[in-house]
Design a protein around this motif. Sequence first.
Motif, PDB file in Angstrom:
ATOM      1  N   ARG A  36       0.870  -1.403   0.084  1.00 32.63           N
ATOM      2  CA  ARG A  36       0.097  -0.183   0.110  1.00 32.63           C
ATOM      3  C   ARG A  36       0.781   1.237  -0.109  1.00 32.63           C
ATOM      4  O   ARG A  36       0.554   2.121  -0.641  1.00 32.63           O
ATOM      5  N   SER A  37       1.943   1.305   0.794  1.00 31.10           N
ATOM      6  CA  SER A  37       2.660   2.431   0.842  1.00 31.10           C
ATOM      7  C   SER A  37       3.554   2.720  -0.539  1.00 31.10           C
ATOM      8  O   SER A  37       3.353   4.007  -0.986  1.00 31.10           O
TER       9      SER A  37
ATOM     10  N   VAL B 279       1.039   5.956  -7.291  1.00 34.53           N
ATOM     11  CA  VAL B 279      -0.068   6.671  -7.694  1.00 34.53           C
ATOM     12  C   VAL B 279      -0.037   8.187  -7.600  1.00 34.53           C
ATOM     13  O   VAL B 279      -0.500   8.917  -8.478  1.00 34.53           O
ATOM     14  N   LYS B 280       0.410   8.809  -6.632  1.00 36.41           N
ATOM     15  CA  LYS B 280       0.484  10.156  -6.628  1.00 36.41           C
ATOM     16  C   LYS B 280       1.540  10.749  -7.456  1.00 36.41           C
ATOM     17  O   LYS B 280       1.059  11.929  -8.219  1.00 36.41           O
ATOM     18  N   THR B 281       2.683  10.238  -7.540  1.00 41.64           N
ATOM     19  CA  THR B 281       3.285  10.418  -8.765  1.00 41.64           C
ATOM     20  C   THR B 281       3.024  10.709 -10.188  1.00 41.64           C
ATOM     21  O   THR B 281       3.031  11.747 -10.692  1.00 41.64           O
ATOM     22  N   TRP B 282       2.301   9.523 -10.389  1.00 44.35           N
ATOM     23  CA  TRP B 282       1.524   9.472 -11.624  1.00 44.35           C
ATOM     24  C   TRP B 282       0.437  10.478 -11.870  1.00 44.35           C
ATOM     25  O   TRP B 282       0.120  10.868 -12.990  1.00 44.35           O
ATOM     26  N   PHE B 283      -0.462  10.749 -10.971  1.00 43.55           N
ATOM     27  CA  PHE B 283      -1.449  11.598 -10.924  1.00 43.55           C
ATOM     28  C   PHE B 283      -1.010  12.982 -11.121  1.00 43.55           C
ATOM     29  O   PHE B 283      -1.505  13.777 -11.768  1.00 43.55           O
ATOM     30  N   LYS B 284       0.222  13.271 -10.454  1.00 45.90           N
ATOM     31  CA  LYS B 284       0.862  14.649 -10.631  1.00 45.90           C
ATOM     32  C   LYS B 284       1.124  14.858 -12.041  1.00 45.90           C
ATOM     33  O   LYS B 284       0.896  15.912 -12.763  1.00 45.90           O
ATOM     34  N   ARG B 285       1.924  13.911 -12.551  1.00 44.19           N
ATOM     35  CA  ARG B 285       2.530  13.680 -14.131  1.00 44.19           C
ATOM     36  C   ARG B 285       1.503  13.772 -14.935  1.00 44.19           C
ATOM     37  O   ARG B 285       1.541  14.534 -15.906  1.00 44.19           O
ATOM     38  N   MET B 286       0.287  13.240 -14.819  1.00 41.31           N
ATOM     39  CA  MET B 286      -0.698  13.274 -15.792  1.00 41.31           C
ATOM     40  C   MET B 286      -1.826  14.334 -15.375  1.00 41.31           C
ATOM     41  O   MET B 286      -3.000  14.401 -15.959  1.00 41.31           O
ATOM     42  N   GLU B 287      -1.569  15.200 -14.560  1.00 38.76           N
ATOM     43  CA  GLU B 287      -2.409  16.439 -14.093  1.00 38.76           C
ATOM     44  C   GLU B 287      -3.800  15.868 -13.699  1.00 38.76           C
ATOM     45  O   GLU B 287      -4.993  16.233 -14.213  1.00 38.76           O
TER      46      GLU B 287
END
Length: 314
Positions: free
Chosen positions: A107-108, A114-122
């Motif tokens: 989970r960690s 997930v946070k990294t990709w969400f930021k990268r993909m706006e």
Amino acid sequence: MSNILELRNLRKHYATQKAVDDVSFSIEQGSIFGLLGPNGAGKTTLLRMITGIFYPDSGDIYFDGKEFNPADDIIKIGYMPEERGLYKKMKIGEQALYLAQLKGLDRSEAMQKVKTWFKRMEMESWWNKKVEDLSKGMSQKLQFVTTVLHEPKLIILDEPFSGLDPVNANLIKDEIFGLAQRGSTVIFSTHRMEQVEEICNHIILMNLGKKILDGTVNDVKQQFKENKFSIKVQGAAAGIADSPAFEVDSRKDNNLIVKIREGYKSNDVLQHFLQSGATIEAFNEVLPSLNEIFINLVEGSKAVTRAFSETPVN
């Protein structure tokens, strides 16, 4: 460079048709590979065998240097099918975390990626939205992220740009290049030939279950070239006549497309123009587009309208 995937004489039959008929090819690690063909050509069946959803009737699949074992190897593959598989009532952030953990992340680690990709993909503001509230393009971005965030060795993208506006299409295209540069291999299946020309290193074309074309994009275009050249001259081109070396295929303003006749070379064309007193501003070979090659090879076949039963022969 070593091959990440090898298919050897793969066959899969449905009730009345040969969906995949003796198909063999290999894919180098880190490449972007285009799988092309009209509807009914066998692409989806082939992808489902590569991902272990279907078993071949005969033939062999080798993944990462050994015989493919879906139970062990599927975690190393990211598959984004054309039919979307998202949970409509689930919040986007929770869904991305859940799917990441299904791919073997704790989970960690899943939260970090997930946070990294969400930021990268706006996509940061989407966390608490539900999938049912997303547009088709937004759903497409989410599906892409959940396919690649566990950094699989092999990524399979079936029509990944469907529903995307040009800005987001370019965003995903850049990420595909980045994934390949970081060592992932991408199989890219689409009907959009212009995207294949921009993205893929190597392509195969399937028709009626068979592989009918296999090569790099440049080699394929060279194979089907028609000995045509574009010439831009200073001033109007209306006075330029045919010569023994070529015929004028088309002309517009100061641009001509000429086709060199058999036995002559491009230098013979240039010599004719120079002797005519023309000032040449540009001279380039005209290669056929993949779309033109695709249409010429499959036009008139029954693959465009063929449909298969979804029940394989046992």
